[in-house]
Design an enzyme around this catalytic site. Structure first.
Site, short mmCIF file in Angstrom:
data_model
loop_
_atom_site.label_atom_id
_atom_site.label_comp_id
_atom_site.label_asym_id
_atom_site.label_seq_id
_atom_site.Cartn_x
_atom_site.Cartn_y
_atom_site.Cartn_z
N PHE A 1 0.73 -14.68 -1.82
CA PHE A 1 0.01 -13.42 -1.85
C PHE A 1 -0.18 -13.02 -3.31
O PHE A 1 0.54 -13.50 -4.19
CB PHE A 1 0.83 -12.34 -1.11
CG PHE A 1 0.13 -11.80 0.12
CD1 PHE A 1 -0.42 -12.64 1.05
CD2 PHE A 1 0.06 -10.42 0.33
CE1 PHE A 1 -1.04 -12.13 2.19
CE2 PHE A 1 -0.56 -9.91 1.46
CZ PHE A 1 -1.12 -10.76 2.39
N GLN B 1 -4.51 2.84 -4.18
CA GLN B 1 -4.92 1.45 -4.19
C GLN B 1 -6.26 1.27 -3.48
O GLN B 1 -6.44 1.74 -2.36
CB GLN B 1 -3.89 0.59 -3.49
CG GLN B 1 -4.28 -0.88 -3.43
CD GLN B 1 -3.10 -1.76 -3.13
OE1 GLN B 1 -2.76 -1.96 -1.97
NE2 GLN B 1 -2.44 -2.26 -4.15
N HIS C 1 -8.43 -1.53 -2.04
CA HIS C 1 -8.31 -2.93 -1.63
C HIS C 1 -9.60 -3.65 -1.94
O HIS C 1 -10.68 -3.16 -1.62
CB HIS C 1 -7.99 -3.01 -0.14
CG HIS C 1 -7.47 -4.34 0.29
ND1 HIS C 1 -8.27 -5.46 0.35
CD2 HIS C 1 -6.23 -4.76 0.65
CE1 HIS C 1 -7.54 -6.50 0.74
NE2 HIS C 1 -6.31 -6.10 0.93
N LEU D 1 -10.64 -3.60 6.92
CA LEU D 1 -9.92 -4.45 5.98
C LEU D 1 -10.05 -5.94 6.30
O LEU D 1 -9.91 -6.35 7.45
CB LEU D 1 -8.43 -4.07 6.02
CG LEU D 1 -7.47 -4.92 5.19
CD1 LEU D 1 -7.70 -4.69 3.72
CD2 LEU D 1 -6.04 -4.59 5.57
N GLU E 1 -5.78 -9.80 2.51
CA GLU E 1 -5.53 -10.60 1.33
C GLU E 1 -5.12 -12.02 1.72
O GLU E 1 -5.22 -12.96 0.94
CB GLU E 1 -4.40 -9.94 0.52
CG GLU E 1 -4.12 -10.60 -0.80
CD GLU E 1 -3.31 -9.69 -1.71
OE1 GLU E 1 -3.62 -8.48 -1.74
OE2 GLU E 1 -2.39 -10.17 -2.36
N ARG F 1 -4.20 -6.50 -6.79
CA ARG F 1 -5.34 -5.88 -6.12
C ARG F 1 -6.20 -5.00 -7.04
O ARG F 1 -7.42 -4.99 -6.93
CB ARG F 1 -4.86 -5.03 -4.94
CG ARG F 1 -4.39 -5.89 -3.80
CD ARG F 1 -3.83 -5.09 -2.66
NE ARG F 1 -3.46 -5.99 -1.57
CZ ARG F 1 -2.90 -5.60 -0.44
NH1 ARG F 1 -2.62 -4.33 -0.23
NH2 ARG F 1 -2.61 -6.47 0.49
N HIS G 1 -7.26 2.13 0.27
CA HIS G 1 -6.41 1.37 1.19
C HIS G 1 -5.00 1.94 1.30
O HIS G 1 -4.42 1.96 2.39
CB HIS G 1 -6.33 -0.07 0.70
CG HIS G 1 -5.51 -0.97 1.58
ND1 HIS G 1 -5.75 -1.09 2.93
CD2 HIS G 1 -4.48 -1.79 1.31
CE1 HIS G 1 -4.89 -1.95 3.45
NE2 HIS G 1 -4.09 -2.38 2.50
N ARG H 1 0.64 -1.25 -5.76
CA ARG H 1 1.45 -1.95 -4.78
C ARG H 1 0.98 -3.38 -4.61
O ARG H 1 -0.21 -3.65 -4.52
CB ARG H 1 1.36 -1.25 -3.41
CG ARG H 1 2.09 -1.98 -2.31
CD ARG H 1 2.10 -1.23 -1.01
NE ARG H 1 0.82 -1.17 -0.34
CZ ARG H 1 0.27 -2.18 0.35
NH1 ARG H 1 0.88 -3.35 0.43
NH2 ARG H 1 -0.89 -2.03 0.93
#
Lengths: 613, 294
Positions: free
Chosen positions: A113, A233, A235, A245, A248, A281, A346, A381
């Site tokens: 990730f 955040q 995204h 969404l 990721e 991100r 997000h 994050r």
């Protein structure tokens, strides 16, 4: 009036985990939620849960990645707590039967990730949150924990001592959506807020329409400081038309981003020469918007995310849900064509200030999950770090509220220890002079005096909510949806990925105007049966307070750190800004202050470094 | 009250052959008569968008037990401006925010995972957020899920559905878990694959509402609960004793044997779960396990 040892507000991942923990610690616990638990927004989380489970990985590495990802605005004790506990909590979920994706040897799979130095993201297809939510709800059913579902919490019953640090929370006021009954829920030992984030303050968001930050707003008005609210955040991969969404996980599995010219811009334009699409991100979101702003976007709006080269078998095995989402909500066949994506709101890194046991500065009041800020995520994050936060801190808050003995926290809360007062350069008056007359009806602390007994306090709070509802139902005025959409448009236009001083000040003016209009708001549905018009009107009030807090933080912080970018100051300023932005409601006259970041970990000091990927 | 109005009964039987005649039944029954001002607005031409605008006509079921004019169920017509990608949920949100704030329905995630917005759209159970307006014939009829009590407008009482879901011990129950706190229970990829589809259930209730057996037998567990039982009965990590117990639960009088394999549940499931197949497999497992004990 209902009465329990521990009342958990909200039934997503953090709330359910907190309830199970309180139950295990022997408390009589109940959950009060405006949605049935399985409707909670945790269910929409796709990617996964970070946990250092395997040889070659360690909680220390996870903590280092998280601190770096936070752009050195996370507090080390909170980050280390998360990383040390996540492996145990993930395996606990596994022992509860969660349908994790598996390796050939039958062990839980992990994938790479963004921002992680090791492939440590455990997952269940591209629908990890759905499985986590249902697994936890199964445990709630198994234990027979009482759930008051479709009970909307309207306010907290908090005493009104002058200093928030001296106040105590004795329960909440609930509104039964089906019948319109207003009732007190007395908490003998503690109230845990697990009400999620304020995503609905923006109009292009991955968040559910229920994500209106109710717990944050209620606790803020009752005295709990909001911390680091400017860190929102965005995204990088949401569908342009709906904000749905795209995990990721697509990039984790090897998905590639292209601009209109077919350039793999993350590398070819030098945004992240090492990690490319798997940079953090905020880095990817800014890169995409820069491409669009410089004329290399597709239809001047979005970029392409291509996963075709992964092959049908791998896509179907690990990302099948993505195929459905792209097809159903954007009409794109991910096996056959690249998917259009653009950044969307997000997640809120900030939230209600808590320590690593989930406690706020108000006695008996806890917060966990996205509504809280411990702070684990700091300025940004990492993907896969939200779900472990729910289970790690949900559990800790549940245990602590139930009276289980725990190590005392290292993180201070409230205006104690080291902090500095500050002022905001706002062009308009902030806060609220009181659209419903006084602090009580506003959802603030209840004027019952420090010595009032909990029952009287709760009865007063119930009465205040009855009055508030009565007033909203029996006046003429404008509809809340006009105010809400104004706020959402303002936030998306001016408090987005790129922020500049004039725009932020203009946003505060527009929010002021929205607040003034809200004073004339009226509920048009007179029914006491399932009155969503009333509930959404109340949610809009919460959105207003939180949108303002986000914008105030963004205006105050004159640097570029993590998700927060300022045109006037395009660099991180560690000399001045290694500190959390704190905002206290201060009876409707918001007060800005700062608290230093804690970079001192268990075994080491985290040294701020240039954050490159 | 229930959505099982007499006229709806007859409409259901015709809905499969042709949606048109059913819609006219309703015209007569529910759009005439006195209306509240909010209802009037929606039919006034002044509240229809400009002629040049591309609109879609939706006809939405209205009922509120305590509001005069809504105690008798009726349909309200809204002309909603059409945009590309518009879903049924988008349309009712538009109608609520622009025409009638009292229009009530559950919704949350907008992406087919919270399971809040299962409606009866043009005679079929569908998730509002996942149904494109452009795929539907006009006027688009939007009703609450049949066979469940209506609370208000499109909101039905889900308690009975939840009770059935919780009647099958809907939680993982292995004989033992590994001693080590960090030790996993192994599960083969094949076994995970076997239960995968069953774990996708979002509790929307579409299947339960579509099932004739559930409509006639109030105690029938129904497809969603049986699917939940399947999810655990087929999980290799649970012990044989527990599996046997689960098979006994689903074999009860109001369990799997009531299913007449009409596939209506499978047809309406928004997550494509092969519900009927799962129920059939449970029947086979139950038979096998009964033979074993002979």
């Amino acid at each position: 009036m209902y009465e329990h040892d521990v009342i958990v507000v909200g039934a997503g991942g953090a709330g359910l985990r907190a309830a199970v923990a309180a139950d295990e610690a022997g408390a009589d616990v109940a959950i009060v939620s405006k949605l049935h638990p399985v409707r909670s927004h945790t269910g929409a989380a796709e990617g996964g849960i970070n946990a250092a489970l395997r040889e070659g990985d360690s909680w220390e590495d996870h903590a280092y990645d998280t601190m770096k990802g936070s752009d050195y605005l996370g507090d080390a004790p909170a980050i280390e707590t998360l990383c040390q506990n996540s492996p145990y909590e993930v395996i606990q979920l596994e022992h509860w039967g969660m349908a994790f994706s598996r390796e050939d040897d039958g062990r839980v799979s992990q994938r790479p990730f963004g921002g992680l130095s090791f492939p440590r993201t455990t997952y269940a297809g591209a629908e990890t949150g759905h499985h986590l939510l249902h697994t936890l709800y199964e445990q709630v059913v198994k234990r027979g924990i009482e759930v008051y579902d479709e009970w909307h919490v309207m306010n907290l019953a908090v005493t009104d001592e002058e200093r928030p640090e001296d106040r105590h929370c004795h329960g909440v006021v609930g509104y039964d959506v089906a019948s319109g009954e207003v009732s007190g829920f007395k908490a003998r030992d503690g109230v845990i807020l697990a009400t999620g984030g304020p995503g609905q303050a923006f109009d292009h968001t991955t968040n559910a329409v229920s994500c209106t930050g109710d717990g944050q707003a209620m606790a803020y008005r009752a005295g709990v400081p909001l911390e680091d609210m400017e860190f929102i955040q965005f995204h990088p991969t949401t569908l342009p038309s709906t904000g749905v969404l795209i995990s990721e996980g697509v990039r984790g599995e090897g998905g590639i981003l292209y601009n209109e010219d077919g350039e793999r811009f993350m590398f070819e334009r030098g945004y992240a020469n090492n990690d490319g699409e798997l940079a953090s991100r905020d880095v990817v979101s800014r890169a995409e918007l820069t491409e669009v702003n410089e004329g290399r976007g597709i239809e001047d709006e979005y970029v392409h995310l291509d996963m075709r080269h992964l092959g049908e078998e791998r896509i179907t095995d690990r990302l099948e849900n993505i195929l459905h989402l792209a097809e159903d909500f954007e009409g794109a066949d991910g096996l056959d064509e690249p998917m259009p994506v653009k950044p969307g709101q997000h997640y809120a890194m900030g939230g209600l200030e808590t320590d690593e046991n989930g406690e706020t500065c108000v006695g008996g009041l806890y917060a966990a999950g996205e509504c809280a800020c411990a702070s684990v995520h700091g300025a940004n994050r990492l993907g896969g770090n939200a779900l472990p936060e729910l289970i790690v801190f949900g559990k800790r808050a549940g245990h602590h509220a139930a009276g289980k003995e725990m190590e005392s926290a290292e993180i201070e809360t409230g205006q104690r220890g080291e902090f500095e007062r500050a002022t905001v350069d706002s062009p308009v008056e902030l806060g609220d002079p009181g659209s419903f007359g006084d602090a009580v009806a506003d959802g603030g602390a209840v004027a019952a005096g420090g010595t009032a007994d909990p029952d009287t306090l709760l009865e007063d709070a119930v009465e205040a909510e009855r009055q508030r509802i009565d007033e909203l139902l029996n006046t003429d005025g404008i509809h809340h949806s006009e105010v809400r959409s104004d706020v959402q448009e303002t936030m998306t236009a001016k408090v987005n990925v790129f922020r500049e001083e004039d725009g932020l000040k203009e946003a505060l003016r527009e929010l002021r105007a929205a607040r003034d209009r809200y004073e004339d708001v009226a509920v048009q549905d007179p029914s006491t049966t399932f009155n969503t018009d009333l509930l959404q009107t109340i949610e809009t009030r919460n959105i207003l307070d939180l949108a303002e807090a986000i914008t105030v933080g963004a205006l105050a912080r004159k640097e570029f750190r993590g998700a927060h970018w300022r045109a006037e100051a395009q660099e991180r300023k560690d000399d001045e800004w290694l500190k959390h932005t704190m905002l206290s409601w201060n009876e409707g006259d918001p007060e800005l202050w700062y608290r230093p970041v804690i970079l001192e970990g268990e075994n080491k000091e985290y040294e701020p470094k240039v954050r490159s990927y | 009250m229930s959505t099982q109005l007499p006229q709806q009964e007859s409409e259901e039987s015709t809905a499969e052959e042709a949606a048109e005649p059913a819609a006219t039944d309703h015209d007569h029954e529910h759009t005439g008569g006195p209306r509240r001002d909010v209802g009037d607005k929606t039919t006034d031409t002044e509240h229809e968008p400009a002629d040049t605008e591309d609109t879609r006509e939706i006809r939405v079921f209205r009922y509120d037990p305590e509001i005069e004019g809504k105690q008798e169920p009726r349909f309200d017509t809204f002309h909603v401006p059409f945009t590309r990608g518009m879903t049924v949920l988008d349309a009712v949100i538009y109608a609520r925010d622009n025409f009638d704030p009292s229009l009530t329905f559950r919704h949350s995630c907008r992406q087919a995972v919270c399971g809040s917005d299962a409606f009866f759209v043009n005679g079929e159970q569908r998730l509002g957020c996942k149904t494109q307006i452009s795929d539907l014939e006009e006027p688009i009829r939007i009703e609450p899920l049949p066979h469940q009590d209506v609370v208000k407008d499109l909101v039905v009482d889900m308690d009975h559905f939840y009770e059935e879901m919780e009647a099958v011990d809907p939680y993982f129950d292995p004989d033992e878990t590994p001693d080590g706190e960090l030790e996993e229970q192994r599960q083969s990829r094949a076994n995970r694959e076997k239960v995968k589809m069953s774990t996708r259930c979002i509790w929307c209730g579409a299947c339960f509402s579509s099932c004739n057996i559930a409509a006639g037998d109030n105690e029938y567990l129904g497809p969603a609960a049986l699917n939940k039982a399947y999810r655990f009965a087929m999980d290799e990590r649970e012990g044989d004793g527990k599996t046997q117990e689960r098979l006994e639960t689903i074999e009860q009088d109001h369990g799997v044997w009531r299913c007449q394999t009409q596939f209506s549940c499978t047809n309406v499931c928004p997550k494509d779960i092969p519900l009927t197949e799962h129920i059939q497999e449970l029947k086979r497992e139950a038979v096998k396990s009964n033979l074993k004990f002979w």
